[in-house]
Design a protein around this motif. Structure first.
Motif, mmCIF file in Angstrom:
data_model
loop_
_atom_site.group_PDB
_atom_site.id
_atom_site.type_symbol
_atom_site.label_atom_id
_atom_site.label_comp_id
_atom_site.label_asym_id
_atom_site.label_seq_id
_atom_site.Cartn_x
_atom_site.Cartn_y
_atom_site.Cartn_z
ATOM 1 N N TYR A 1 0.786 -1.135 -0.025
ATOM 2 C CA TYR A 1 0.012 -0.048 -0.148
ATOM 3 C C TYR A 1 0.752 1.097 0.022
ATOM 4 N N ARG A 2 0.267 2.416 -0.212
ATOM 5 C CA ARG A 2 0.973 3.505 -0.069
ATOM 6 C C ARG A 2 0.241 4.500 1.157
ATOM 7 N N LEU A 3 1.083 5.149 1.640
ATOM 8 C CA LEU A 3 0.667 6.209 2.591
ATOM 9 C C LEU A 3 1.046 7.785 2.516
ATOM 10 N N LYS A 4 0.219 8.629 2.310
ATOM 11 C CA LYS A 4 0.450 9.904 2.231
ATOM 12 C C LYS A 4 -0.180 10.837 3.261
ATOM 13 N N THR A 5 0.324 11.747 3.831
ATOM 14 C CA THR A 5 -0.210 12.805 4.839
ATOM 15 C C THR A 5 -0.132 14.275 3.972
ATOM 16 N N GLU A 6 -1.144 14.821 4.249
ATOM 17 C CA GLU A 6 -1.283 16.206 3.969
ATOM 18 C C GLU A 6 -1.529 17.084 4.952
ATOM 19 N N PRO A 7 -0.636 18.070 5.598
ATOM 20 C CA PRO A 7 0.737 18.245 4.966
ATOM 21 C C PRO A 7 1.504 17.147 5.322
ATOM 22 N N PRO B 1 -5.682 21.057 10.144
ATOM 23 C CA PRO B 1 -6.325 19.990 9.275
ATOM 24 C C PRO B 1 -5.166 19.063 9.031
ATOM 25 N N LEU B 2 -5.493 17.808 8.903
ATOM 26 C CA LEU B 2 -4.670 16.485 8.504
ATOM 27 C C LEU B 2 -5.529 15.677 7.726
ATOM 28 N N ARG B 3 -4.977 15.296 6.570
ATOM 29 C CA ARG B 3 -5.475 14.240 5.670
ATOM 30 C C ARG B 3 -4.624 13.054 5.643
ATOM 31 N N ILE B 4 -4.925 12.004 5.881
ATOM 32 C CA ILE B 4 -3.971 10.694 5.680
ATOM 33 C C ILE B 4 -4.905 10.020 4.518
ATOM 34 N N THR B 5 -4.091 9.340 3.483
ATOM 35 C CA THR B 5 -4.641 8.558 2.403
ATOM 36 C C THR B 5 -3.927 7.288 2.221
ATOM 37 N N VAL C 1 -9.376 7.122 3.247
ATOM 38 C CA VAL C 1 -9.204 8.571 3.463
ATOM 39 C C VAL C 1 -9.646 9.125 5.000
ATOM 40 N N PHE C 2 -8.486 9.756 5.757
ATOM 41 C CA PHE C 2 -9.030 10.188 7.016
ATOM 42 C C PHE C 2 -8.887 11.704 6.908
ATOM 43 N N ASP C 3 -9.890 12.527 7.108
ATOM 44 C CA ASP C 3 -9.920 14.046 7.431
ATOM 45 C C ASP C 3 -10.151 14.298 8.465
ATOM 46 N N THR C 4 -8.941 14.769 9.259
ATOM 47 C CA THR C 4 -9.070 14.930 10.847
ATOM 48 C C THR C 4 -8.094 16.354 11.061
ATOM 49 N N THR C 5 -7.775 16.247 12.351
ATOM 50 C CA THR C 5 -7.094 17.427 12.836
ATOM 51 C C THR C 5 -5.900 16.881 13.754
ATOM 52 N N ILE C 6 -4.786 17.726 13.804
ATOM 53 C CA ILE C 6 -3.702 17.624 14.631
ATOM 54 C C ILE C 6 -4.217 17.449 16.187
ATOM 55 N N PRO C 7 -3.958 16.348 16.977
ATOM 56 C CA PRO C 7 -4.282 16.565 18.328
ATOM 57 C C PRO C 7 -3.129 17.027 19.152
ATOM 58 N N ARG C 8 -3.482 17.477 20.161
ATOM 59 C CA ARG C 8 -2.483 17.938 21.568
ATOM 60 C C ARG C 8 -3.158 17.843 22.756
ATOM 61 N N SER D 1 3.049 9.480 17.644
ATOM 62 C CA SER D 1 2.855 8.713 16.434
ATOM 63 C C SER D 1 1.094 9.010 16.180
ATOM 64 N N VAL D 2 0.798 8.640 14.896
ATOM 65 C CA VAL D 2 -0.408 8.514 14.729
ATOM 66 C C VAL D 2 -0.402 6.960 13.951
ATOM 67 N N THR D 3 -0.799 6.219 14.925
ATOM 68 C CA THR D 3 -0.755 4.748 14.408
ATOM 69 C C THR D 3 -2.042 4.240 13.576
ATOM 70 N N ILE D 4 -1.670 3.299 12.517
ATOM 71 C CA ILE D 4 -3.025 2.997 11.798
ATOM 72 C C ILE D 4 -3.161 1.511 11.758
ATOM 73 N N GLN D 5 -4.287 0.898 12.314
ATOM 74 C CA GLN D 5 -4.403 -0.401 12.386
ATOM 75 C C GLN D 5 -4.996 -0.696 10.855
ATOM 76 N N ILE D 6 -4.466 -1.245 10.194
ATOM 77 C CA ILE D 6 -5.193 -1.683 8.762
ATOM 78 C C ILE D 6 -5.414 -3.086 8.700
ATOM 79 N N THR D 7 -6.725 -3.371 8.307
ATOM 80 C CA THR D 7 -7.049 -4.659 7.953
ATOM 81 C C THR D 7 -7.537 -4.945 6.755
ATOM 82 N N ALA D 8 -7.001 -6.144 5.739
ATOM 83 C CA ALA D 8 -7.213 -6.475 4.533
ATOM 84 C C ALA D 8 -7.074 -7.699 4.117
ATOM 85 N N GLN D 9 -7.173 -8.132 3.274
ATOM 86 C CA GLN D 9 -6.874 -9.614 2.817
ATOM 87 C C GLN D 9 -5.631 -9.734 2.062
#
Length: 779
Positions: A38-44, A55-59, A135-142, A204-212
């Motif tokens: 897979y490919r992972l991209k963050t904006e910014p 704003p944060l987008r993770i694709t 796609v995750f459209d979210t915001t930076i947490p603190r 870290s923003v960890t991503i739990q990915i589930t797929a075949q």
């Protein structure tokens, strides 16, 4: 001559690129064989110095059908101290990343910006069948994770320690978290695990990915490659010495803050000098008064003297950028489809279209009961607005159960907290421009309902007319909540945070909020402005082209500034306005009426940078000056400080007790010489310059200019990431380009001519290249 200069820069760039050619970017780390690629991209892309609430987008791309993913906030380095979940010996360690994330990180994360659980914490998304992406459209947490026990970590377990040979589970030999009794209260406690994410504690923003996988087996794994360092919201000048004796006081609305920071840093960061201006964020009315009384040395506004309570001080309005008032849609709509063919919520991205009449009804008919007469009924099923915009029509009654579509479309969530429309309170260009347009183009709809004086006072059943403050749209003791105006951009962002993050049941099936703001602010926050009629039968969105088209058609008012809210031209965005820097014609003076030469020079340098090279530093959404405005800027900068000390001293005294508007003795808000490049009163603002044609003489570089170019090149920060060496090797190229362009730019300024657009665009492109960070991810 322009071609010669362009060729010089081109040669420098080519030579520099050839000098560093062959520097390779390391390939991304390979996936484990069992996990799908897979490919992972963050904006910014760069998250090393982001701010809470950004704003944060993770694709995620390339995953097979049916894939899903979940976000969990973790420390930068997830603890590795777990024991395997077994109930009899042997007691072995469990270093599986998925187990560690689930054990240490999956609890409520208190986000400081939102004042509640972070929007991204445990956010789950599935694959879109339309794009093939998750796609995750979210915001930076603190903030801080809620303290909790970790059963299988010896330091945070609640199990008792086994001390006798016959002890069995739940007593375990590895437990090391005894009960502590408070001697004063007798309260019993144990250690609990928690962590904080802030500027001193990256996470870290960890991503739990589930797929075949390739064999058809469903597998779950964790990607922890996204690291972020969250700072408090705010802006500040960095890399400079700080406030100095000759630092100017600069008043401006909050929307100009980022721009002013960039201009400051361009002047002072290369040499670590005192910052040129102290940025004072305040409403335009307050800032203009401060400027008039001499409390501020310059002021930036989008409406000239229209918001000024007094205009004693002689001034020039120097154009420094093009902006626009916008109505931005914020939220989600089920416009996408998942792999199972079911509706999938997607972040609002497509441009919606409003008529001026619809907008006028939306802002005057109250936010309550939008399924009836609230908002003028424009959000009801079957309305022209809903039929015209897919993002609104996709929100349906009863999907899911209990949803009232009109409420969701308008932003009303059924509570008395918020009714869907917000913006900054206080006098400003945005409400002035918006109301001028609506009062002129939709007079029948731009009217308050006749609900009684308790709601609208003397305006009951009448038009609000032209307003400068959004708060005026609720003028009575009782409110109908036309606009829930807030103090400052941060408060506005917090108000729409639920819709931004798609948080909670309020966004199931879709949710939309509306923000009245400016284009630069909307762009930075990734809010989508709506398109409006151009007066010629077209819906026009605010873009660089539509703003430039509007400026070309705007007329110059008596104060020398472009008149807003009255443009009607094919392809022109009607709420366009020009940002102007008000600067004094007479010299800067101290308390004893003595001239301040060094501070005066600082003012001219800052204004010159803003209208020249500073155009390359404008934020996204703010458009560069066209040739006519650029020429006007050069002409007016030349007039800074050309008056007399005596007149400056007289103005300072008179401004303390100014004459009433229109009375004799009031100094004009702008000098009358408005001819030339900008045209006179009533002429188009975008009239191109016709003077000063012919080649510009070159100026040889000096030791000072060489040193400045070197310092500027060294000040450019190249982030650390895989392959940074290639861009890092380009740093010397920046100095070469600056050295190649400095003589030309100096000559243009000396001649009173604007720096050419090609030159500022070239610098902007190069700076953008060096700022750009590649997306993270795995191939």
């Amino acid at each position: 001559m322009v071609l010669v200069r362009a060729r010089r820069v081109g040669i420098v760039l080519i030579c520099g690129i050839l000098a560093v050619a062959g520097v390779s970017v390391p390939a991304a780390q390979a996936q484990a064989a069992a996990d799908p690629a897979y490919r992972l991209k963050t904006e910014p892309a760069d998250l090393s110095a982001v701010q809470n609430g950004d704003p944060l987008r993770i694709t995620l791309s390339g995953l097979p059908k049916g894939a899903r993913a979940k976000l969990v906030i973790c420390p930068k380095d997830v603890p590795d101290n777990l024991m395997k979940k077994v109930y009899v010996p042997p007691w072995n360690k469990d270093s599986t990343l998925l187990t560690r994330v689930q054990s240490y990180c999956q609890d409520e994360f208190g986000d400081e910006f939102a004042g509640k659980n972070a929007g991204m914490q445990s956010m789950e998304r599935v694959r879109s069948s339309t794009t093939g992406d998750i796609v995750f459209d979210t915001t930076i947490p603190r903030g801080t994770l809620r303290p909790h026990a970790v059963a299988w970590d010896p330091l945070y377990t609640t199990y008792e320690k086994a001390v006798n040979p016959g002890d069995k589970f739940p007593k375990v030999p590895w437990a090391d978290n005894p009960v502590v009794v408070d001697p004063a209260t007798g309260a019993k406690t144990r250690r609990q695990f928690s962590f904080t994410c802030d500027e001193n504690n990256p996470c870290s923003v960890t991503i739990q990915i589930t797929a075949q996988d390739a064999t058809g087996k469903t597998v779950t794994w964790v990607d922890d490659s996204i690291k972020f360092t969250p700072y408090l919201p705010g802006i500040g000048v960095k890399g400079c010495k700080g406030i100095g004796r000759n630092t100017l006081d600069a008043s401006m609305p909050e929307r100009l803050g980022r721009t002013a920071v960039a201009w400051n840093q361009a002047l002072c960061a290369p040499t670590k000098a005192d910052q040129p201006t102290n940025i004072v964020s305040e409403t335009e009315e307050t800032g203009l008064t401060a400027f008039d009384k001499g409390a501020s040395d310059l002021m930036i506004t989008g409406s000239g003297s229209a918001l000024a309570a007094q205009t004693v001080r002689s001034r020039e309005y120097v154009p420094v950028g093009i902006n626009a008032a916008v109505i931005a849609a914020v939220g989600w709509s089920p416009t996408d489809v998942n792999d199972e063919g079911n509706p999938l919520g997607a972040k609002l991205a497509g441009t919606m279209a409003f008529t001026n009449a619809e907008l006028a009804n939306m802002l005057t008919k109250g936010g309550q009961n939008p399924d009836a007469g609230g908002r003028g009924g424009i959000f009801k099923n079957g309305s022209p607005l809903v039929g015209r915009n897919a993002g609104l029509s996709a929100i349906k009654d009863g999907q899911p159960a209990g949803v009232v579509a009109a409420n969701r479309r308008s932003g009303y969530n059924g509570s008395a907290d918020f009714f869907g429309v917000t913006g900054e309170s206080g006098p400003g260009t945005v409400p002035l421009t918006l109301s001028r347009l609506l009062a002129g183009t939709a007079p029948e709809e731009w009217v308050f309902p006749a609900l009684g004086k308790d709601y609208f006072g003397e305006l009951n059943g009448k038009s609000p007319g032209m307003i400068s403050d959004l708060s005026v749209l609720d003028p009575g003791r009782s409110r109908v909540n036309n606009v829930d105006a807030k103090t400052g951009q941060l408060s506005v962002r917090k108000t729409v945070d639920n819709a931004v993050a798609g948080r909670g049941a309020d966004c199931d099936g879709g949710c939309v909020n509306w923000v009245i703001t400016d284009l630069a602010t909307a762009t930075i926050n990734r809010w989508t402005p709506v398109a409006l009629p151009d007066g010629k039968g077209n819906f026009v969105a605010p873009t660089e082209q539509s703003l430039q088209t509007a400026v070309d058609a705007m007329k110059i008012g008596a104060d020398g500034t472009a008149e807003t809210g009255a443009v009607a031209k094919d392809g022109a965005y009607p709420l366009t306005f020009v940002e102007y820097m008000a600067v004094p014609v007479n010299p800067l003076i101290d308390a004893n009426c003595k001239p301040m030469k060094e501070k005066q020079d600082q003012l001219k340098s800052f204004a010159g940078l803003a209208a020249g090279y500073g155009q390359a530093l404008l934020p996204p959404g703010m458009v560069r000056l066209n040739p006519g405005l650029a020429a006007t800027a050069a002409e007016r900068i030349a007039k800074i400080g050309t008056g007399t000390v005596e007149k400056a001293c007289q103005e300072k005294e008179e401004a303390k007790n100014p004459p009433p508007p229109g009375a004799n003795g009031v100094t004009p808000a702008s000098t009358p010489s408005l001819g030339g490049p900008s045209g006179g009163q009533g002429s188009p603002a975008g009239t191109p310059v016709t003077a000063a044609v012919g080649p510009v003489p070159a100026v040889a570089p000096t030791p000072e200019s060489v040193a400045a170019a070197k310092n500027l090149a060294e000040s450019i920060d190249i982030p650390k990431f895989a392959g940074a060496g290639a861009l890092g090797a380009l740093i010397p190229l920046v100095a070469l380009v600056i050295l190649a362009t400095l003589p030309s730019a100096t000559a243009y300024v000396s001649a009173g001519r604007p720096v050419p657009a090609w030159l500022t665009r070239a610098i902007a492109a190069l700076v953008g290249l060096l700022r750009r960070k590649p997306s993270g991810g795995v191939a």
